[in-house]
Design an enzyme around this catalytic site. Structure first.
Site, mmCIF file in Angstrom:
data_model
loop_
_atom_site.group_PDB
_atom_site.id
_atom_site.type_symbol
_atom_site.label_atom_id
_atom_site.label_comp_id
_atom_site.label_asym_id
_atom_site.label_seq_id
_atom_site.Cartn_x
_atom_site.Cartn_y
_atom_site.Cartn_z
ATOM 1 N N GLU A 110 1.139 -0.941 -0.012
ATOM 2 C CA GLU A 110 -0.038 0.166 0.360
ATOM 3 C C GLU A 110 1.063 1.359 -0.017
ATOM 4 O O GLU A 110 0.344 2.128 -0.757
ATOM 5 C CB GLU A 110 -1.231 0.153 0.827
ATOM 6 N N HIS B 185 8.388 -26.968 2.163
ATOM 7 C CA HIS B 185 7.358 -28.822 0.792
ATOM 8 C C HIS B 185 6.156 -28.042 -0.112
ATOM 9 O O HIS B 185 5.036 -28.277 -0.304
ATOM 10 C CB HIS B 185 6.887 -29.368 1.774
ATOM 11 N N LYS C 22 -13.490 1.713 -3.166
ATOM 12 C CA LYS C 22 -14.570 1.510 -2.186
ATOM 13 C C LYS C 22 -15.636 2.848 -2.676
ATOM 14 O O LYS C 22 -16.599 1.931 -3.177
ATOM 15 C CB LYS C 22 -13.525 2.748 -0.833
#
Length: 531
Positions: A322, A351, A455
């Site tokens: 950000e 793994h 938003k």
């Protein structure tokens, strides 16, 4: 290649601070003498800009704000006496409130004591507290914490089911600077509904951490919540862990918040050095620049070899991405900067994706994080002379060596053990490194226009949802998504209409149903639908 990994090269690029125990090895990042000479003027400029920042310079010109998270662990740095007093008073208020909660002086509506915390926030208001809780919690903590960190209904139901009857003894901490963050508002309303179902008053279990006179602040004041703590406009969400946002939950859980702040203050002192090779945050920033050519060309892989640091990469994703993911530089040029961060923990990921890291596309650099003290209890031997902790140490060293043999860049950070002091240290180290790197690439690390754009787009979707429902209600006949979009006078929104209507149909919302949920679905309004 061999000389790059020589003992002499390691010694010249190995940083260790005796007081904090912090170590940093960047000897496998290709930082040669010519690179340091080239970058030194830029680095000195970064030191100067950081010094101005700490003195109160306007660092977020979009919002005309200072950026003062460094003052949180040393209030004497704040540029005015009023700010210093606010910081000190808030810390005292946190300690006083926590003591009253733990001793039962402040208690739930129908119980003797608060035993549980429900923290409601999103982004920086959740990631920091979650990371610190995961790193420091023990079974002996005076309170256990849960999080609403999304607006996912099933996620909310899952958390409430985990809390169960303890909701009667749960303190809700609602965190939102603006007080209008939709995800946090939604979580608060869901929590309030849960208390209502038990016949309890939410206000008698609630605390607000928010900006002065925000919507949330006014609600908490008018409804007489248990307490209100400040969020300042000069502290960004992603750097708010050492404000009330992180300190209140940590104190309630029983962690030593003074140690958290002391660890950060210790790192701040280290990273104010203007001698580049003696400054661990500068060495980090230069390593990032070298690895990615100063334009984010490679990903940052965070591999902490400690289960307690598992959420650190998630916390760093927001802090770094950000802060650094920006379209424009400070001169207005389109640069599309950023650093992609991912990771989990070692040795689990040996793994998983280490196979690709060693043998696949070379589009990354790795940060190994080692904890020297692997256990406080005595360790058994799982093989002759070898403990589980020995294996963990061997795995990170072996993995790093295997990557080096394939020409893959890596750096290593180590701390003596995981405790409140070293967690504060790590948080501060990356906060400073992000600031330095942003100056090196000439971008503003302290605004986030892309987040605001998302938003606003979400708000438009909700407006579209109401329009779709109204069109179907008036139609009286099944309609496909393109037909609905045409009726709205917005044929280009057919796909968005499809997703909105499908969402409504799947949740039997607003009377919307469908004959199927394929892309060719016909949606219709069913006035008899039970919803």
């Amino acid at each position: 290649m061999a000389s790059q990994y020589s003992w002499d090269n390691f010694q010249s690029l190995f940083f260790h601070d005796v007081e904090s125990g912090l170590s940093l090895d960047v000897s496998r990042m290709g930082l040669d003498k010519a690179f340091f000479q080239k970058m030194e003027p830029l680095m000195q400029n970064a030191f100067h800009k950081m010094e101005e920042l700490e003195k109160g310079a306007i660092a977020n010109p979009d919002e005309k704000r200072m950026v003062g998270h460094y003052w949180l662990r040393n209030s004497q740095l704040a540029p005015t006496p009023e700010l210093r007093q606010e910081i000190d008073d808030t810390f005292t208020q946190i300690l006083d409130f926590t003591t009253k909660i733990h001793e039962g002086e402040i208690r739930p509506e129908r119980a003797e004591r608060f035993t549980t915390i429900l923290s409601i926030g999103i982004g920086g208001s959740a990631l920091g507290p979650e990371f610190v809780s995961s790193a420091l919690s023990t079974p002996d903590d005076p309170m256990r914490i849960y999080f609403f960190d999304n607006t996912d209904p099933e996620g909310i139901d899952h958390v409430l089911a985990q809390i169960g009857e303890e909701l009667r003894r749960t303190l809700c901490v609602v965190i939102s600077k603006s007080g209008g963050t939709k995800e946090t508002r939604n979580g608060m309303l869901e929590a309030q509904n849960a208390y209502d179902r038990l016949g309890l008053h939410f206000s008698k279990h609630a605390v607000a951490i928010t900006g002065r006179d925000s919507q949330l602040d006014r609600t908490a004041k008018n409804e007489k919540w248990l307490a209100r703590f400040p969020m300042w406009d000069w502290v960004g969400g992603r750097t708010s862990e050492l404000s009330a946002v992180g300190l209140l939950p940590a104190a309630l859980e029983g962690f030593d918040i003074d140690d958290l702040l002391q660890g950060a203050a210790c790192c701040d002192k280290l990273t104010r050095s203007k001698v580049t090779r003696n400054n661990p945050a500068a060495l980090l920033a230069l390593s990032w620049y070298k690895a990615t050519e100063g334009r984010g060309s490679k990903d940052m892989v965070i591999l902490p070899y400690a289960d307690r640091l598992m959420l650190f990469s998630r916390y760093l994703q927001q802090l770094i991405m950000e802060s650094l993911g920006k379209a424009l530089d400070l001169d207005g040029n389109v640069v599309n900067q950023g650093l992609t961060v991912y990771g989990n923990k070692g040795s689990t990921d040996q793994h998983a994706y280490v196979q690709q890291l060693r043998d696949g596309v070379n589009n990354f650099f790795v940060t190994f994080i080692a904890v020297l003290k692997d256990r406080h209890l005595p360790s058994m031997e799982v093989e002759d002379g070898v403990t589980t902790g020995d294996f963990l140490s061997g795995f990170w060293q072996g993995t790093r060596q295997a990557l080096s043999e394939s020409g893959r860049a890596s750096l290593m950070i180590s701390i003596p053990e995981v405790n409140a002091f070293t967690i504060g240290l790590l948080i501060a180290l990356y906060e400073r490194a992000v600031g330095f790197y942003a100056t090196l690439i000439n971008i503003n690390a302290y605004h986030q226009p892309g987040v605001e754009a998302g938003k606003k787009a979400a708000g438009k979707i909700l407006e579209l949802q109401a329009q779709v429902a109204e069109i179907l209600k008036k139609s009286g006949k099944p309609m496909a998504a393109p037909e609905i979009a045409e009726a709205l006078g917005a044929p280009e929104k057919a796909e968005a209409v499809f997703h909105v209507a499908r969402h409504l149909a799947a949740n039997t919302r607003l009377g919307i149903s469908a004959d199927n949920l394929s892309a060719k679905a016909k949606f219709f309004y069913d006035k008899h639908l039970d919803y």
